[in-house]
Design an enzyme around this catalytic site. Structure first.
Site, short mmCIF file in Angstrom:
data_model
loop_
_atom_site.label_atom_id
_atom_site.label_comp_id
_atom_site.label_asym_id
_atom_site.label_seq_id
_atom_site.Cartn_x
_atom_site.Cartn_y
_atom_site.Cartn_z
N LYS A 194 0.92 -1.06 0.04
CA LYS A 194 -0.12 0.00 -0.10
C LYS A 194 0.83 1.26 -0.06
CE LYS A 194 -1.89 2.36 3.20
NZ LYS A 194 -1.67 3.69 2.89
N GLY A 246 7.47 4.62 8.01
CA GLY A 246 6.67 5.72 8.14
C GLY A 246 6.98 6.57 9.59
N SER A 247 5.84 6.75 10.01
CA SER A 247 6.09 7.73 11.43
C SER A 247 6.43 6.79 12.48
CB SER A 247 5.05 8.50 11.66
OG SER A 247 3.91 7.75 11.88
N THR A 248 7.28 7.13 13.60
CA THR A 248 7.59 6.51 14.64
C THR A 248 6.01 6.08 15.53
OG1 THR A 248 9.75 7.15 15.02
CG2 THR A 248 8.66 6.30 16.79
N GLY A 251 4.44 3.31 13.79
CA GLY A 251 5.47 2.12 13.89
C GLY A 251 5.13 1.58 15.12
N GLU A 268 10.97 0.85 9.65
CA GLU A 268 11.70 1.90 9.30
C GLU A 268 10.92 3.16 9.62
OE1 GLU A 268 14.97 1.87 8.16
OE2 GLU A 268 14.95 -0.40 7.22
N CYS A 302 13.75 10.49 6.15
CA CYS A 302 13.83 9.99 7.57
C CYS A 302 15.18 10.13 8.05
CB CYS A 302 13.40 8.55 7.60
SG CYS A 302 14.10 7.59 6.21
N GLU A 399 11.17 15.09 15.38
CA GLU A 399 11.39 14.89 13.59
C GLU A 399 10.29 16.26 13.10
OE1 GLU A 399 9.83 11.49 11.75
OE2 GLU A 399 11.79 11.50 10.79
P1 NAI Z 1 2.30 7.73 8.66
O1 NAI Z 1 3.21 7.07 9.56
O2 NAI Z 1 0.89 8.11 9.02
O3 NAI Z 1 2.19 7.12 7.01
C1 NAI Z 1 2.83 6.13 6.57
C2 NAI Z 1 2.18 5.01 6.06
O4 NAI Z 1 1.35 4.42 7.03
C3 NAI Z 1 1.09 5.61 5.19
O5 NAI Z 1 0.90 4.59 4.18
C4 NAI Z 1 -0.32 5.68 5.90
O6 NAI Z 1 -1.55 5.33 5.07
C5 NAI Z 1 0.05 4.39 6.72
N1 NAI Z 1 -0.58 4.10 8.11
C6 NAI Z 1 -1.01 5.12 8.78
N2 NAI Z 1 -1.59 4.65 9.87
C7 NAI Z 1 -1.53 3.37 9.89
C8 NAI Z 1 -1.74 2.31 10.79
N3 NAI Z 1 -2.52 2.74 11.86
N4 NAI Z 1 -1.62 1.09 10.39
C9 NAI Z 1 -0.78 0.96 9.30
N5 NAI Z 1 -0.61 1.76 8.30
C10 NAI Z 1 -0.91 3.14 8.62
O7 NAI Z 1 2.81 9.17 8.22
P2 NAI Z 1 2.20 10.70 7.80
O8 NAI Z 1 0.98 10.70 8.62
O9 NAI Z 1 1.96 10.56 6.56
O10 NAI Z 1 3.18 11.59 8.48
C11 NAI Z 1 3.42 11.94 9.49
C12 NAI Z 1 4.69 12.28 10.23
O11 NAI Z 1 5.56 11.06 10.00
C13 NAI Z 1 5.68 13.24 9.21
O12 NAI Z 1 5.47 14.62 9.62
C14 NAI Z 1 6.99 12.67 9.62
O13 NAI Z 1 7.44 13.38 10.70
C15 NAI Z 1 6.97 11.28 9.82
N6 NAI Z 1 7.13 10.41 8.66
C16 NAI Z 1 8.22 9.73 8.59
C17 NAI Z 1 8.44 8.90 7.58
C18 NAI Z 1 10.00 8.03 7.56
O14 NAI Z 1 10.33 7.72 6.60
N7 NAI Z 1 10.69 7.98 8.53
C19 NAI Z 1 7.73 9.01 6.37
C20 NAI Z 1 6.55 9.53 6.51
C21 NAI Z 1 6.26 10.22 7.57
#
Ligand code: NAI
Ligand code: MG
Length: 490
Positions: A194, A246-248, A251, A268, A302, A399
């Site tokens: 996804k 994605g976000s911590t 995670g 990650e 990240c 972050e």
């Molecule tokens: P997010 O962690 O919510 O989204 C990443 C992915 O996870 C997306 O595909 C989302 O649809 C999915 N997702 C969201 N909630 C989920 C759940 N409960 N179970 C499984 N999958 C889920 O990140 P978001 O809201 O887009 O960004 C928020 C903050 O996270 C950013 O401001 C940034 O600080 C951080 N972030 C860090 C990333 C990294 O590579 N370390 C990448 C994206 C965001």
């Protein structure tokens, strides 16, 4: 000598003619279904959502929103392919399919790059020179391992896990899809992937490539949706392995959900990387590396070098050079080849960054932004630095995921090290010095998965990537990346 021409250059006064990448070559649809069992299908409940171009706020396409029913369908399709043709296929044949994906992606590189920039806001120079070539390189790299797993794990028998559920973010959409899919397929697994809700288009284009490469139906399923769709993948009992970037915060939710299950997982997560400049470093080179480390991809990285520690003796010089360099950065149209900093990925992310700019100032930091103009529509943030901040400040600890750099100074090696390690994260770091001994000492002492020396943000499919502490669990890339997709036996 200060001729009128170079005076102009020094003042940042050069005007570049626009050099936009064309979009007429792109074949993108206005509507996309879910790619399940080798076909694009509508979501069971018929729900959809829009993805926009963050640089113009214009709608690009309407995509299907997968519910639990669709996730179930996708996992079943993946299982059928796993117990069927893909599971039975000789490893060398499997490798050929992965090579084919890599080659087709390379042939369509220009189209992938333009779509990535349209959908996510990143400068075309990056999507063209970094995202797409690296994504293809990952498929090439892991294709080569498919029939050599016995050499990757000498004396052990590597068995595939089954169905991998993969959830990826919006900062490197195609590259993250490649990081997840290539090793999964090489090890003989099937996948349900996804992409993030703001950047689904290159993953859907990848589904077209996968169809053109003639992979058996169900080996790769690509479904779109938001967090609840991601959660449905993670929690589906038919998924054997979860890979998340994605976000911590998310995670943590995933790790809790997986505790006590048999699912293998890699996470990650976030980062707050320290770049450390010693007084003996090549300063111009270091400044260029710092700029690349935090302003690259709008700081949506990240492993972005979002904290800078500079040795006191050169602090003034470094900060002045940074400010001068920031003035020359071009913020604007992601499709323009001159652009250094593109659009912030979404209005939500822009709000988050802006709130940190407020917080940083309220905490007593001095904010400096470049004076460039930004377009009126779309989501933009000028390159920003904070000086006069301290370790306890939120802009130093949290972050931000934007083009915002927090700068502090240090006097001794040990002070730099203890400040760099004073963070809940541990994904990456950078050290800048002329002395090899300092490089070795620092790279061994900084608690981070990747530490670059006299460079930053360099990636290669053969080198592992991943974090310590709140930056995640497991490694992706290289040989380590194979380990995450196999069970080892004798
Ligand atoms: P997010 O962690 O919510 O989204 C990443 C992915 O996870 C997306 O595909 C989302 O649809 C999915 N997702 C969201 N909630 C989920 C759940 N409960 N179970 C499984 N999958 C889920 O990140 P978001 O809201 O887009 O960004 C928020 C903050 O996270 C950013 O401001 C940034 O600080 C951080 N972030 C860090 C990333 C990294 O590579 N370390 C990448 C994206 C965001
Ligand atoms: Mg979008």
């Amino acid at each position: 000598m200060a001729t009128p021409e170079n005076k102009l250059a020094f003042d940042g006064g050069w005007e570049y003619d626009p050099a936009p990448e064309g979009v007429e070559h792109i074949r993108a649809k206005k509507r996309y279904g879910l790619y399940i069992g080798g076909k694009f299908v509508a979501a069971e409940k018929g729900r959809t959502f829009d993805t926009i171009n963050p640089a113009t706020e214009e709608k690009l396409a309407r995509v299907a929103q997968a519910s639990e029913l669709d996730v179930d369908k996708a996992v079943k399709a993946a299982r059928k392919a796993y117990t069927g043709p893909w599971g039975r296929m000789k490893a060398s044949e499997r490798g050929k399919y992965i090579f084919r994906i890599a080659r087709i992606m390379q042939e369509r590189a220009r189209e992938f790059a333009a779509i990535e920039s349209l959908d996510g806001g990143k400068p075309i120079r990056e999507s063209r020179d970094v995202d797409v070539p690296l994504a293809a390189a990952h498929f090439f790299y892991y294709a080569g391992w498919a029939d050599k797993l016995e050499y990757a794990f000498p004396g052990r028998k590597a068995k595939s896990l089954g169905v991998a559920g993969q959830v990826i973010p919006w900062n490197f959409p195609l590259l993250m899809a490649a990081w997840k899919l290539a090793p999964a397929l090489a090890c003989g697994n099937t996948a349900v992937l996804k992409p993030a809700e703001t950047t689904p288009l290159t993953a859907l284009k990848l589904a077209e490539v996968i169809a053109d490469a003639d992979l058996p139906p169900g080996v790769v399923n690509i479904i779109t949706g938001a967090g609840d769709t991601g959660a449905a993948i993670v929690n589906h009992p038919g998924v054997d392995k979860v890979a998340f970037t994605g976000s911590t915060g998310v995670g943590r939710i995933i790790q809790k959900a997986l505790a006590g299950t048999n699912k293998k997982y890699t996470l990650e997560l976030g980062g707050k990387a320290a770049n450390i400049i010693f007084a003996d470093a090549a300063i111009d080179q270091a400044v260029e590396g710092i700029v690349n480390g935090i302003f690259f991809n709008q700081g949506h990285v990240c492993c972005a070098g979002s904290r800078l520690f500079v040795q006191e003796a050169v602090a003034e010089e470094v900060i002045q050079k940074l400010k001068d360099r920031m003035e020359t950065l071009i913020v604007g149209d992601p499709l323009d080849k001159n652009t250094d900093i593109g659009a912030i990925n979404s209005s939500m992310q822009l709000e988050k960054i802006q709130s940190y700019l407020e917080i940083g100032q309220q905490e007593g930091g001095t904010m400096h932004q470049s004076s460039c103009s930004v377009p009126e529509t779309g989501y933009w943030c000028r390159p920003t630095i904070f000086t006069g901040v301290s370790q306890s400040n939120r802009v130093v600890q949290e972050e931000i995921f934007g083009p915002v750099l927090a700068i502090q100074t240090f006097r001794t090696f040990d002070e730099a090290l203890s400040k760099a390690n004073n963070t809940p994260y541990g994904l990456s770091g950078g050290v800048w010095t002329d002395k090899g001994a300092k490089i070795f000492k620092m790279t061994q002492s900084v608690r981070a998965g990747v530490v670059w020396a006299n460079t930053f943000n360099k990636f290669d499919p053969s080198s592992p990537f991943g974090g310590y502490k709140e930056s995640g669990v497991g490694r992706e890339g290289g040989l380590h990346g194979l380990d995450a997709y196999v069970k080892l036996g004798v």
